[in-house]
Design an enzyme around this catalytic site. Structure first.
Site, PDB file in Angstrom:
ATOM      1  N   ILE A  19       0.608  -1.168  -0.130  1.00 26.91           N
ATOM      2  CA  ILE A  19       0.351   0.207  -0.248  1.00 26.91           C
ATOM      3  C   ILE A  19       0.688   1.257  -0.161  1.00 26.91           C
ATOM      4  O   ILE A  19       0.437   2.138  -0.702  1.00 26.91           O
ATOM      5  CB  ILE A  19      -0.962  -0.332   0.888  1.00 26.91           C
ATOM      6  CG1 ILE A  19      -2.100  -1.574   0.845  1.00 26.91           C
ATOM      7  CG2 ILE A  19      -1.594   1.650   1.354  1.00 26.91           C
ATOM      8  CD1 ILE A  19      -2.841  -1.334   1.864  1.00 26.91           C
ATOM      9  N   SER A 135      -7.685   0.926   9.337  1.00 29.47           N
ATOM     10  CA  SER A 135      -8.444  -0.512   9.193  1.00 29.47           C
ATOM     11  C   SER A 135      -9.801  -0.439   9.340  1.00 29.47           C
ATOM     12  O   SER A 135     -10.914   0.213   9.938  1.00 29.47           O
ATOM     13  CB  SER A 135      -7.605  -1.435   9.051  1.00 29.47           C
ATOM     14  OG  SER A 135      -8.031  -2.997   9.473  1.00 29.47           O
ATOM     15  N   TYR A 148      -4.911  -5.881  17.137  1.00 34.46           N
ATOM     16  CA  TYR A 148      -4.293  -5.235  15.982  1.00 34.46           C
ATOM     17  C   TYR A 148      -6.075  -3.841  15.844  1.00 34.46           C
ATOM     18  O   TYR A 148      -5.921  -2.595  15.387  1.00 34.46           O
ATOM     19  CB  TYR A 148      -4.233  -6.083  14.914  1.00 34.46           C
ATOM     20  CG  TYR A 148      -4.336  -5.411  13.135  1.00 34.46           C
ATOM     21  CD1 TYR A 148      -3.054  -4.867  12.850  1.00 34.46           C
ATOM     22  CD2 TYR A 148      -5.415  -5.214  12.819  1.00 34.46           C
ATOM     23  CE1 TYR A 148      -2.996  -4.301  11.672  1.00 34.46           C
ATOM     24  CE2 TYR A 148      -5.048  -4.675  12.091  1.00 34.46           C
ATOM     25  CZ  TYR A 148      -3.753  -4.385  10.954  1.00 34.46           C
ATOM     26  OH  TYR A 148      -3.596  -3.536   9.315  1.00 34.46           O
ATOM     27  N   LYS A 152      -5.907   0.382  15.473  1.00 35.76           N
ATOM     28  CA  LYS A 152      -6.106   1.000  14.856  1.00 35.76           C
ATOM     29  C   LYS A 152      -7.473   2.080  15.097  1.00 35.76           C
ATOM     30  O   LYS A 152      -7.827   2.885  14.626  1.00 35.76           O
ATOM     31  CB  LYS A 152      -7.136   0.034  13.559  1.00 35.76           C
ATOM     32  CG  LYS A 152      -6.099  -1.077  13.229  1.00 35.76           C
ATOM     33  CD  LYS A 152      -4.661  -0.067  12.224  1.00 35.76           C
ATOM     34  CE  LYS A 152      -3.744  -0.698  11.158  1.00 35.76           C
ATOM     35  NZ  LYS A 152      -2.839  -0.086  10.514  1.00 35.76           N
ATOM     36  N   SER A 183      -2.081  -7.137  -0.317  1.00 34.33           N
ATOM     37  CA  SER A 183      -0.887  -7.409  -0.002  1.00 34.33           C
ATOM     38  C   SER A 183      -0.343  -8.508   0.715  1.00 34.33           C
ATOM     39  O   SER A 183      -0.922  -9.508   0.644  1.00 34.33           O
ATOM     40  CB  SER A 183      -1.028  -6.670   1.689  1.00 34.33           C
ATOM     41  OG  SER A 183      -1.504  -6.635   2.637  1.00 34.33           O
TER      42      SER A 183
END
Length: 251
Positions: A19, A135, A148, A152, A183
């Site tokens: 990205i 995200s 995670y 975010k 990705s």
């Protein structure tokens, strides 16, 4: 080269990734001079300058900013570096949580701080734009991504805070929240899955548009938020997820 306002410079953290690299290429095509801050070296067409450094260290951001102002007026900053933290809240290892927060959240904090300091010294009513990469995990829960998602979600709160603090100074701050994107990170998850085909099918079913997003899909939105055309937008989160958060799963 001395810094001039005829050249616009932008720092892209995580510029060596899928990205981040797409963002760098898109910005260069739009006339930006791009500095990549990453542990790795980006593709040649993704940055004018590569700074090797850890986004968890404020000094790395300062070095990237110094290189950027040598290229032009630092009017753009993209916090894209990320670290995948796997595990439910009762099983993820402490070291992974701490490293993930250092990269995913504190890395964004330090980047935004450096950007705000540098942009604040520029002239003009619109001094600069900061874009943070969040995200879909900040909006929707996925089992096995507790830390995670926490990071975010923090990015989106920080984005609003930075926008509020610097709106009167002509500095905007927004976030982009990708969904399922092609990705290296997702490719690794597929490769390590016990049934990659089943996992890929499950992921695809989450996206009403019926396809994975591409890094270029994200880059185009980032470029818009850095450009003057988005000059009346700040403190917002733009989802790039093929409709995954507007249509109930299974419909």
């Amino acid at each position: 080269m001395s810094s001039t306002d005829t050249e616009r410079a932008c720092v892209v953290t995580g510029g060596a990734g899928s990205i981040g690299g797409a963002i760098g290429r898109c910005l260069r095509a739009d006339g930006w001079r791009v500095v990549s801050l990453d542990l790795g070296v980006p593709a040649r067409d993704a940055a004018d300058v590569a700074v090797l450094g850890d986004v968890a260290a404020p000094a790395a951001h300062a070095e990237a900013a110094e290189r950027a102002v040598e290229l032009g007026a630092l009017r753009g900053w993209v916090n894209c570096a990320g670290y995948n933290i796997l595990g439910s809240v009762d099983e993820v290892e402490e070291a992974a949580v701490r490293r993930g927060i250092d990269v995913d959240l504190l890395g964004v904090f330090f980047g935004a701080a450096e950007a705000a300091r540098r942009m604040g010294a520029l002239d003009g009513p619109q001094r600069g734009s900061i874009v943070n990469i969040s995200s879909i995990h900040a909006a929707v829960g996925f089992p096995g991504f507790a830390a995670y998602a926490m990071a975010k979600g923090g990015i989106e709160a920080l984005t609003r805070q930075v926008a509020a603090e610097y709106v009167a100074s002509g500095i905007r701050c927004n976030a982009v929240a990708p969904g399922l994107i092609e990705s290296e990170m997702n490719a690794q998850l597929l490769a390590e899955a016990s049934d990659p085909d089943a996992l890929q099918a499950a992921w695809a079913a989450l996206t009403p548009m019926g396809r994975w997003g591409t890094p270029d899909d994200v880059a185009a939105v980032v470029a818009f938020l850095l450009d003057g055309a988005s000059g009346y937008i700040t403190g917002e989160v733009l989802a790039v997820n093929g409709g995954a958060t507007v249509l109930a799963r299974g419909r």
